[in-house]
Design a protein around this motif. Structure first.
Motif, PDB file in Angstrom:
ATOM      1  N   LEU A 167     -30.535  16.767 -27.625  1.00 51.33           N
ATOM      2  CA  LEU A 167     -30.053  15.972 -26.490  1.00 51.33           C
ATOM      3  C   LEU A 167     -28.626  15.485 -26.719  1.00 51.33           C
ATOM      4  CD1 LEU A 167     -33.289  13.871 -25.818  1.00 51.33           C
ATOM      5  CD2 LEU A 167     -32.538  15.964 -24.673  1.00 51.33           C
ATOM      6  N   MET A 168     -28.316  15.055 -27.943  1.00 47.88           N
ATOM      7  CA  MET A 168     -26.954  14.610 -28.234  1.00 47.88           C
ATOM      8  C   MET A 168     -25.969  15.777 -28.166  1.00 47.88           C
ATOM      9  SD  MET A 168     -27.246  11.369 -28.608  1.00 47.88           S
ATOM     10  CE  MET A 168     -28.516  11.527 -27.333  1.00 47.88           C
ATOM     11  N   LEU A 169     -26.430  16.965 -28.552  1.00 47.95           N
ATOM     12  CA  LEU A 169     -25.585  18.156 -28.438  1.00 47.95           C
ATOM     13  C   LEU A 169     -25.284  18.460 -26.974  1.00 47.95           C
ATOM     14  CD1 LEU A 169     -24.238  20.549 -29.881  1.00 47.95           C
ATOM     15  CD2 LEU A 169     -26.419  21.755 -29.750  1.00 47.95           C
ATOM     16  N   GLN A 170     -26.257  18.262 -26.120  1.00 50.96           N
ATOM     17  CA  GLN A 170     -26.055  18.496 -24.697  1.00 50.96           C
ATOM     18  C   GLN A 170     -25.024  17.533 -24.124  1.00 50.96           C
ATOM     19  OE1 GLN A 170     -29.718  18.236 -22.459  1.00 50.96           O
ATOM     20  NE2 GLN A 170     -28.855  19.259 -20.670  1.00 50.96           N
ATOM     21  N   VAL A 171     -25.101  16.263 -24.499  1.00 55.18           N
ATOM     22  CA  VAL A 171     -24.124  15.277 -24.036  1.00 55.18           C
ATOM     23  C   VAL A 171     -22.734  15.591 -24.593  1.00 55.18           C
ATOM     24  CG1 VAL A 171     -23.506  12.827 -24.039  1.00 55.18           C
ATOM     25  CG2 VAL A 171     -25.893  13.502 -23.783  1.00 55.18           C
ATOM     26  N   ALA A 172     -22.669  15.982 -25.864  1.00 55.09           N
ATOM     27  CA  ALA A 172     -21.380  16.252 -26.503  1.00 55.09           C
ATOM     28  C   ALA A 172     -20.644  17.398 -25.811  1.00 55.09           C
ATOM     29  CB  ALA A 172     -21.591  16.576 -27.983  1.00 55.09           C
ATOM     30  N   ALA A 259     -26.197  40.641 -24.286  1.00 52.78           N
ATOM     31  CA  ALA A 259     -25.410  39.998 -23.225  1.00 52.78           C
ATOM     32  C   ALA A 259     -23.916  40.090 -23.475  1.00 52.78           C
ATOM     33  CB  ALA A 259     -25.824  38.532 -23.088  1.00 52.78           C
ATOM     34  N   GLY A 260     -23.511  40.520 -24.682  1.00 53.04           N
ATOM     35  CA  GLY A 260     -22.090  40.571 -25.018  1.00 53.04           C
ATOM     36  C   GLY A 260     -21.448  39.202 -25.087  1.00 53.04           C
ATOM     37  N   ALA A 261     -22.237  38.177 -25.426  1.00 52.50           N
ATOM     38  CA  ALA A 261     -21.744  36.797 -25.457  1.00 52.50           C
ATOM     39  C   ALA A 261     -21.366  36.397 -26.875  1.00 52.50           C
ATOM     40  CB  ALA A 261     -22.814  35.840 -24.928  1.00 52.50           C
ATOM     41  N   PRO A 262     -20.302  35.615 -27.054  1.00 53.05           N
ATOM     42  CA  PRO A 262     -19.928  35.164 -28.402  1.00 53.05           C
ATOM     43  C   PRO A 262     -20.943  34.159 -28.956  1.00 53.05           C
ATOM     44  CG  PRO A 262     -18.562  34.089 -26.750  1.00 53.05           C
ATOM     45  CD  PRO A 262     -19.373  35.114 -26.018  1.00 53.05           C
ATOM     46  N   ILE A 263     -21.049  34.119 -30.267  1.00 56.74           N
ATOM     47  CA  ILE A 263     -21.931  33.169 -30.959  1.00 56.74           C
ATOM     48  C   ILE A 263     -21.055  32.069 -31.560  1.00 56.74           C
ATOM     49  CG2 ILE A 263     -23.598  32.880 -32.818  1.00 56.74           C
ATOM     50  CD1 ILE A 263     -24.324  35.826 -32.516  1.00 56.74           C
ATOM     51  N   VAL A 264     -21.356  30.818 -31.219  1.00 56.07           N
ATOM     52  CA  VAL A 264     -20.585  29.671 -31.703  1.00 56.07           C
ATOM     53  C   VAL A 264     -21.451  28.880 -32.681  1.00 56.07           C
ATOM     54  CG1 VAL A 264     -19.303  27.597 -31.068  1.00 56.07           C
ATOM     55  CG2 VAL A 264     -19.341  29.559 -29.510  1.00 56.07           C
ATOM     56  N   PRO A 265     -21.170  28.952 -33.999  1.00 58.48           N
ATOM     57  CA  PRO A 265     -21.937  28.146 -34.958  1.00 58.48           C
ATOM     58  C   PRO A 265     -21.650  26.650 -34.762  1.00 58.48           C
ATOM     59  CG  PRO A 265     -20.719  29.922 -36.041  1.00 58.48           C
ATOM     60  CD  PRO A 265     -20.181  29.804 -34.662  1.00 58.48           C
ATOM     61  N   CYS A 266     -22.676  25.818 -34.933  1.00 55.21           N
ATOM     62  CA  CYS A 266     -22.538  24.375 -34.732  1.00 55.21           C
ATOM     63  C   CYS A 266     -23.241  23.638 -35.863  1.00 55.21           C
ATOM     64  CB  CYS A 266     -23.114  23.967 -33.384  1.00 55.21           C
ATOM     65  SG  CYS A 266     -23.117  22.194 -33.076  1.00 55.21           S
ATOM     66  N   SER A 267     -22.543  22.667 -36.445  1.00 53.31           N
ATOM     67  CA  SER A 267     -23.089  21.868 -37.546  1.00 53.31           C
ATOM     68  C   SER A 267     -23.190  20.414 -37.114  1.00 53.31           C
ATOM     69  CB  SER A 267     -22.197  21.996 -38.784  1.00 53.31           C
ATOM     70  OG  SER A 267     -22.059  23.349 -39.181  1.00 53.31           O
ATOM     71  N   ILE A 268     -24.379  19.823 -37.319  1.00 54.90           N
ATOM     72  CA  ILE A 268     -24.639  18.438 -36.908  1.00 54.90           C
ATOM     73  C   ILE A 268     -24.972  17.618 -38.142  1.00 54.90           C
ATOM     74  CG2 ILE A 268     -26.038  16.938 -35.449  1.00 54.90           C
ATOM     75  CD1 ILE A 268     -26.656  19.358 -33.695  1.00 54.90           C
ATOM     76  N   VAL A 269     -24.177  16.597 -38.375  1.00 53.51           N
ATOM     77  CA  VAL A 269     -24.386  15.674 -39.498  1.00 53.51           C
ATOM     78  C   VAL A 269     -24.707  14.293 -38.938  1.00 53.51           C
ATOM     79  CG1 VAL A 269     -23.208  14.426 -41.354  1.00 53.51           C
ATOM     80  CG2 VAL A 269     -22.991  16.903 -41.192  1.00 53.51           C
ATOM     81  N   PRO A 309     -34.876   4.855 -33.775  1.00 58.72           N
ATOM     82  CA  PRO A 309     -34.100   5.582 -34.794  1.00 58.72           C
ATOM     83  C   PRO A 309     -33.065   4.688 -35.463  1.00 58.72           C
ATOM     84  CG  PRO A 309     -33.311   6.138 -32.605  1.00 58.72           C
ATOM     85  CD  PRO A 309     -34.524   5.283 -32.408  1.00 58.72           C
ATOM     86  N   LEU A 310     -32.719   5.005 -36.687  1.00 56.70           N
ATOM     87  CA  LEU A 310     -31.669   4.270 -37.388  1.00 56.70           C
ATOM     88  C   LEU A 310     -30.301   4.632 -36.793  1.00 56.70           C
ATOM     89  CD1 LEU A 310     -32.871   4.637 -41.099  1.00 56.70           C
ATOM     90  CD2 LEU A 310     -33.222   2.705 -39.542  1.00 56.70           C
ATOM     91  N   PRO A 311     -29.392   3.654 -36.701  1.00 58.29           N
ATOM     92  CA  PRO A 311     -28.087   3.896 -36.048  1.00 58.29           C
ATOM     93  C   PRO A 311     -27.091   4.593 -36.963  1.00 58.29           C
ATOM     94  CG  PRO A 311     -28.226   1.618 -36.737  1.00 58.29           C
ATOM     95  CD  PRO A 311     -29.558   2.227 -37.089  1.00 58.29           C
ATOM     96  N   THR A 312     -27.341   5.840 -37.272  1.00 58.76           N
ATOM     97  CA  THR A 312     -26.449   6.587 -38.145  1.00 58.76           C
ATOM     98  C   THR A 312     -25.214   7.064 -37.381  1.00 58.76           C
ATOM     99  OG1 THR A 312     -27.658   8.617 -37.663  1.00 58.76           O
ATOM    100  CG2 THR A 312     -28.359   7.349 -39.581  1.00 58.76           C
ATOM    101  N   LYS A 313     -24.183   7.405 -38.133  1.00 58.01           N
ATOM    102  CA  LYS A 313     -22.944   7.932 -37.547  1.00 58.01           C
ATOM    103  C   LYS A 313     -23.011   9.453 -37.536  1.00 58.01           C
ATOM    104  CE  LYS A 313     -18.508   7.905 -36.300  1.00 58.01           C
ATOM    105  NZ  LYS A 313     -18.355   9.377 -36.142  1.00 58.01           N
ATOM    106  N   TRP A 314     -22.812  10.045 -36.356  1.00 61.33           N
ATOM    107  CA  TRP A 314     -22.966  11.485 -36.197  1.00 61.33           C
ATOM    108  C   TRP A 314     -21.618  12.194 -36.104  1.00 61.33           C
ATOM    109  CZ3 TRP A 314     -27.516  13.778 -33.037  1.00 61.33           C
ATOM    110  CH2 TRP A 314     -28.705  13.109 -33.359  1.00 61.33           C
ATOM    111  N   THR A 315     -21.618  13.423 -36.587  1.00 58.82           N
ATOM    112  CA  THR A 315     -20.482  14.324 -36.385  1.00 58.82           C
ATOM    113  C   THR A 315     -21.020  15.683 -35.966  1.00 58.82           C
ATOM    114  OG1 THR A 315     -19.160  13.205 -38.089  1.00 58.82           O
ATOM    115  CG2 THR A 315     -18.461  15.406 -37.420  1.00 58.82           C
ATOM    116  N   ILE A 316     -20.472  16.210 -34.878  1.00 56.19           N
ATOM    117  CA  ILE A 316     -20.854  17.539 -34.391  1.00 56.19           C
ATOM    118  C   ILE A 316     -19.606  18.407 -34.398  1.00 56.19           C
ATOM    119  CG2 ILE A 316     -21.745  18.865 -32.443  1.00 56.19           C
ATOM    120  CD1 ILE A 316     -23.343  16.452 -31.586  1.00 56.19           C
ATOM    121  N   GLN A 317     -19.657  19.491 -35.149  1.00 57.23           N
ATOM    122  CA  GLN A 317     -18.501  20.383 -35.246  1.00 57.23           C
ATOM    123  C   GLN A 317     -18.887  21.789 -34.806  1.00 57.23           C
ATOM    124  OE1 GLN A 317     -15.982  19.984 -38.623  1.00 57.23           O
ATOM    125  NE2 GLN A 317     -15.196  22.071 -38.527  1.00 57.23           N
TER     126      GLN A 317
END
Length: 365
Positions: A167-172, A259-269, A309-317
Motif C-alpha cells: 500500500l505504501m508503494l502504491q502511494v509512493a 509484454a515487452g515491458a521494462p522491469i524496475v527493481p524496487c527496494s523497501i527499507v 505498527p511501529l512508526p519506523t522510517k521508510w525508504t523506497i528506492q
C-alpha cells in the motif's frame, strides 16, 4: 487613557457608521492640492504615477508640494482572504456532494478488473497518504526510473508481517511520479477470499497474481507491481529481516518478456520492523486458514493495540530499469534466460537493500 484608534494612511473616508462599505475608486485629488486651497484635475501618467509640480515642469521650487493620492483599486486583504477561504470550502462541499451523488446513482466507471479510479483517488489514497507522509515518513528515491507512459513491471521485496509495504508503494508511485501514475498490484488469492478486503482491493486496482492478468495490464500500458517472495517474505522471522527469499520460478520475468515491458527493481527499507515477528503459532494458523499467525512483542499480548505498527522510517528506492523489448518473442519460453533475469533482479534489490541499511541512521529516524 482612552484606546487609540489607528487609521490607515491610504484611507481618508469617514469611519462613522456601523457597517463597512465596499471599496470604491476615487477620481479626484481629495484634500491635496496647492497651498491656496484651489484644486486641479489630476490625471495618471502611463507609468502608473500621478503628475505633480516639479522644477522641470516650470513649477516654483519654493512652493511646498502636497503629496498626491494614488487611485484606490485594491480590495481589502481581509475580505479577499475570507472570500478565497469561503470559496475553497464551498468547492470542497460541492465536490463532496457531487461525489456522493455519483456513488448513490452509480454514475461512475470501473474497468474490467474492478478498478475504481475515482474512489481510489478521493477516498483510499487520501486515507493512506497520512500514514505514508506523517507516520512512516516515506522517502522515495529513483522515481525517474519509472517511465512516464507505457507499461512497466515493478518488482519489490516483501516484508512486514502485514502487507502494508504494498500500500505504501502504491502511494509512493502516485504521489511522487510527475505523471501521477497508478500502481496496479498483483495480490495473492487469500486477499480476494477475505470479506471487505476483497472489495477494497479490487476497487484500489489490485488483481490476482496470475500471468494472464499481469500481461493484460502491461499491454494496456499500466504500471504493475509484484512482490515475488509472497508469504515467504512477509511472514519470515525478524532474525531474517532484509534477507530476500526465493523469487519463485521467474514467472514475472516471462510476463514482462511477453509484454515487452521494462522491469524496475524496487527496494523497501523500514517495513521489516513495523511488526517484529518473534514467533509463529502454526497450529492456530492452520485452524484459521492463514499461512502463518504472527507473534510479536505487542501482539497478541496487548490485544487490538498490539496491531498498531511501529512508526519506523521508510525508504523506497527504484533502481535502473531492465529492458525486455530487445528479446525475440520465443525468449519468454527460454528457462535459462528467465533464470538469469530473475537472478539479476533479485541481486540488484538485495544489493540496494544493503546499501540503504548502511546509510540509515536509525530505525525510527
Amino acid at each position: 487613557m482612552a484606546d487609540a484608534k489607528v487609521i490607515p494612511f491610504d484611507d481618508d473616508r469617514s469611519r462613522s457608521g456601523g457597517g463597512s462599505r465596499p471599496a470604491r475608486r476615487r477620481t479626484g485629488s481629495g484634500s491635496g492640492g496647492r497651498g491656496d486651497g484651489s484644486t486641479a484635475p489630476v490625471s495618471a501618467l502611463p507609468g502608473g504615477r500621478l503628475p505633480g509640480p516639479s522644477p522641470e515642469a516650470g513649477a516654483d521650487p519654493q512652493e511646498p508640494q502636497q503629496p498626491q493620492e494614488a487611485p484606490e483599486s485594491r480590495e481589502s486583504p481581509v475580505s479577499s482572504v475570507d472570500e478565497a477561504g469561503g470559496g475553497g470550502w464551498d468547492r470542497r462541499i460541492a465536490g463532496g456532494l457531487a461525489f456522493l451523488r455519483r456513488r448513490v446513482t452509480g454514475d461512475y466507471e470501473v474497468d474490467e478488473f474492478g478498478y475504481d479510479k475515482e474512489l481510489t483517488d478521493q477516498v483510499l489514497m487520501s486515507a493512506l497518504r497520512p500514514l505514508a507522509d506523517k507516520y512512516f515518513r516515506v522517502e522515495v528515491k529513483g522515481i525517474e526510473n519509472i517511465p512516464s507512459d507505457g507499461g512497466a513491471l515493478i518488482v519489490a521485496n516483501h516484508s512486514g508481517t502485514l502487507p502494508l509495504d504494498g500500500l505504501m508503494l502504491q502511494v509512493a508511485v502516485h504521489d511522487n511520479h510527475p505523471a501521477e501514475r497508478h500502481l496496479r498490484l498483483l495480490a495473492a488469492d487469500l486477499v480476494f477470499h477475505l470479506p471487505v478486503v476483497n472489495e477494497l482491493a479490487r476497487k484500489a486496482g489490485h488483481t490476482l497474481a496470475c500471468a494472464e492478468d499481469a500481461q493484460r495490464l502491461l499491454e494496456l500500458g499500466e504500471i504493475v507491481g509484484v512482490m515475488p517472495e509472497g508469504f515467504k517474505g512477509i511472514g519470515k522471522p525478524f532474525g531474517d529481516r532484509y534477507k530476500l527469499q526465493r523469487f519463485g520460478r521467474g514467472g514475472f520475468v516471462s510476463t514482462a518478456l511477453r509484454a515487452g515491458a521494462p522491469i524496475v527493481p524496487c527496494s523497501i527499507v523500514g517495513a521489516e520492523e513495523i511488526y517484529p515477528m518473534i514467533g509463529n503459532a502454526k497450529t492456530l494458523a492452520r485452524l484459521l486458514g492463514f499461512p502463518y499467525f504472527p507473534i510479536t512483542p505487542t501482539f497478541p499480548w496487548l490485544g487490538p493495540l498490539g496491531a498498531v505498527p511501529l512508526p519506523t522510517k521508510w525508504t523506497i528506492q527504484f533502481g535502473e530499469p531492465i529492458p525486455t523489448d530487445g528479446y525475440p518473442p520465443e525468449a519468454a519460453e527460454d528457462p535459462m534466460l528467465m533464470f538469469n533475469l530473475t537472478d539479476q533482479v533479485r541481486e540488484q534489490i538485495q544489493h540496494t537493500l544493503y546499501k540503504l541499511l548502511v546509510q540509515r541512521r536509525s530505525v525510527f529516524f
